[in-house]
Write an enzyme that holds these catalytic residues in place. Structure first.
Site, PDB file in Angstrom:
ATOM      1  N   ASN A   1      19.036 -19.113 -17.887  1.00  5.80           N
ATOM      2  CA  ASN A   1      19.820 -19.927 -18.805  1.00  5.80           C
ATOM      3  C   ASN A   1      18.989 -21.162 -19.129  1.00  5.80           C
ATOM      4  O   ASN A   1      18.843 -22.043 -18.293  1.00  5.80           O
ATOM      5  CB  ASN A   1      21.148 -20.305 -18.114  1.00  5.80           C
TER       6      ASN A   1
ATOM      7  N   LYS B   1      19.573 -23.492 -21.218  1.00  8.02           N
ATOM      8  CA  LYS B   1      20.337 -24.693 -21.575  1.00  8.02           C
ATOM      9  C   LYS B   1      19.728 -25.337 -22.835  1.00  8.02           C
ATOM     10  O   LYS B   1      19.296 -24.614 -23.726  1.00  8.02           O
ATOM     11  CB  LYS B   1      20.379 -25.666 -20.390  1.00  8.02           C
TER      12      LYS B   1
ATOM     13  N   HIS C   1      30.430 -21.414 -18.877  1.00  6.96           N
ATOM     14  CA  HIS C   1      29.513 -22.202 -18.037  1.00  6.96           C
ATOM     15  C   HIS C   1      30.161 -23.564 -17.756  1.00  6.96           C
ATOM     16  O   HIS C   1      30.816 -24.136 -18.620  1.00  6.96           O
ATOM     17  CB  HIS C   1      28.167 -22.375 -18.733  1.00  6.96           C
TER      18      HIS C   1
ATOM     19  N   GLU D   1      29.022 -26.415 -17.722  1.00  5.60           N
ATOM     20  CA  GLU D   1      28.638 -27.484 -18.662  1.00  5.60           C
ATOM     21  C   GLU D   1      29.428 -27.364 -19.970  1.00  5.60           C
ATOM     22  O   GLU D   1      29.766 -28.373 -20.595  1.00  5.60           O
ATOM     23  CB  GLU D   1      27.120 -27.450 -18.893  1.00  5.60           C
TER      24      GLU D   1
ATOM     25  N   GLU E   1      29.051 -19.990  -9.771  1.00  7.23           N
ATOM     26  CA  GLU E   1      28.169 -21.152  -9.762  1.00  7.23           C
ATOM     27  C   GLU E   1      28.939 -22.390  -9.305  1.00  7.23           C
ATOM     28  O   GLU E   1      29.613 -23.030 -10.124  1.00  7.23           O
ATOM     29  CB  GLU E   1      27.636 -21.428 -11.171  1.00  7.23           C
TER      30      GLU E   1
ATOM     31  N   GLY F   1      21.738 -27.613 -10.786  1.00 10.43           N
ATOM     32  CA  GLY F   1      20.759 -28.628 -11.173  1.00 10.43           C
ATOM     33  C   GLY F   1      20.618 -29.763 -10.167  1.00 10.43           C
ATOM     34  O   GLY F   1      19.984 -30.771 -10.454  1.00 10.43           O
TER      35      GLY F   1
ATOM     36  N   SER G   1      20.852 -23.965  -8.418  1.00 14.31           N
ATOM     37  CA  SER G   1      19.616 -24.304  -7.690  1.00 14.31           C
ATOM     38  C   SER G   1      18.943 -23.099  -7.042  1.00 14.31           C
ATOM     39  O   SER G   1      18.416 -23.186  -5.932  1.00 14.31           O
ATOM     40  CB  SER G   1      19.880 -25.416  -6.662  1.00 14.31           C
TER      41      SER G   1
HETATM   42  P1  PGA Z   1      20.200 -24.444 -12.041  1.00 13.01           P
HETATM   43  O1  PGA Z   1      21.308 -24.054 -13.144  1.00 13.01           O
HETATM   44  O2  PGA Z   1      19.525 -23.166 -11.624  1.00 13.01           O
HETATM   45  O3  PGA Z   1      19.270 -25.391 -12.744  1.00 13.01           O
HETATM   46  O4  PGA Z   1      20.933 -25.094 -10.904  1.00 13.01           O
HETATM   47  C1  PGA Z   1      22.089 -22.911 -12.992  1.00 13.01           C
HETATM   48  C2  PGA Z   1      23.000 -22.759 -14.178  1.00 13.01           C
HETATM   49  O5  PGA Z   1      23.515 -23.767 -14.675  1.00 13.01           O
HETATM   50  O6  PGA Z   1      23.264 -21.643 -14.647  1.00 13.01           O
END
Ligand code: PGA
Length: 254
Positions: free
Chosen positions: A9, A11, A94, A96, A166, A172, A213
């Site tokens: 992903n 983003k 997601h 976000e 998640e 992140g 992460s």
């Molecule tokens: P990350 O993001 O691997 O940077 O923690 C995962 C995601 O948001 O799908």
């Protein structure tokens, strides 16, 4: 047998030119690991050129969101029909998008249903906040998100769905959930809820990713867990070496 699925992903990272350049370099690296399903999810503007590079190849394309209407006066939105032919997958729900775009469980359910109607495969993301986690409410919360997202989706349609667990506190942040904990939530709150709703066969066939992460050095731990069928990866999917190592680790463990 559930085929492992690793989705990157991206983003709001990488320009169109950077995305195209990246997948050109990524493709030969990922080609050998054919037992793993490999997906990249670039920004909307990069979808068409990236899809051109990857068409017919070992790496599939996903979008990061989709609107829940077919068309209309919805400035800024991308309809499911516009993604047909460009992507196979679409990330829905997601954290976000839930947070910054105010997406509700109901929106996410509508998006999943319309995506399926258009032949797109939803990767439905669920996960709890740090507050919910610390209150010991993770299982109830995540189970509720799963139920809400799948409302009205048939057992047959479940074959096209992937769920990504998640925990928001792990996205992140570098603070990944331990592989044991992730497996416990995935097997109980996610697969267990799907079992309650659809029975053993559907629950047993459903692919469930962990996300938050994920890095080359913790990937093998996740992939050795019985209920974790892949990963939804942000940061580490932006780097050629890391993405390659993730897929390689998954191919070896599974
Ligand atoms: P990350 O993001 O691997 O940077 O923690 C995962 C995601 O948001 O799908």
């Amino acid at each position: 047998m559930r085929q492992t699925i690793i989705a990157g992903n991206w983003k709001m990272y990488k320009t169109v030119a950077e995305s195209v350049d990246f997948v050109r370099q990524l493709l030969p690296r990922l080609e050998p690991f054919s037992n793993v399903e490999r997906v990249v999810c670039p920004t909307f503007v990069a979808l068409a050129p990236v899809a051109d590079v990857l068409r017919g190849s070992a790496v599939k394309v996903g979008a990061q969101n989709v609107a829940f209407n077919k068309e209309g006066a919805y400035t800024s939105q991308i309809a499911p029909g516009m993604l047909q032919g460009l992507v196979e997958y679409v990330i829905i729900g997601h954290s976000e998008a839930r947070k910054y775009l105010g997406e509700t469980d109901e929106d996410i359910n509508k998006k999943a249903k319309i995506a399926l109607e258009y032949g797109l495969k939803p990767i439905i993301a669920v996960g709890e906040s740090l507050e919910t986690y610390e209150a010991g409410q993770t299982a109830a919360f995540v189970g509720g998100q799963v139920r809400a997202a799948l409302n009205g989706i048939s057992a047959e349609q479940m074959a096209s769905i992937v769920i990504a667990y998640e925990p928001i506190w792990a996205i992140g942040t570098g603070k990944n959930a331990s592989a044991d904990l992730a497996n416990q939530i995935i097997s109980g709150a996610v697969r267990g809820t799907v079992r309650d709703l659809y029975g053993d066969a559907v629950a047993g066939a459903l692919r469930i990713q962990y996300g938050g992460s994920v890095k080359p050095d913790n990937m093998a731990d996740y992939m050795s867990q019985p209920d974790i069928d892949g990963a939804l990866v942000g940061g580490a999917s932006l780097k050629l070496d890391d993405f390659t190592k993730l897929v390689e680790a998954a191919a070896q463990v599974k």
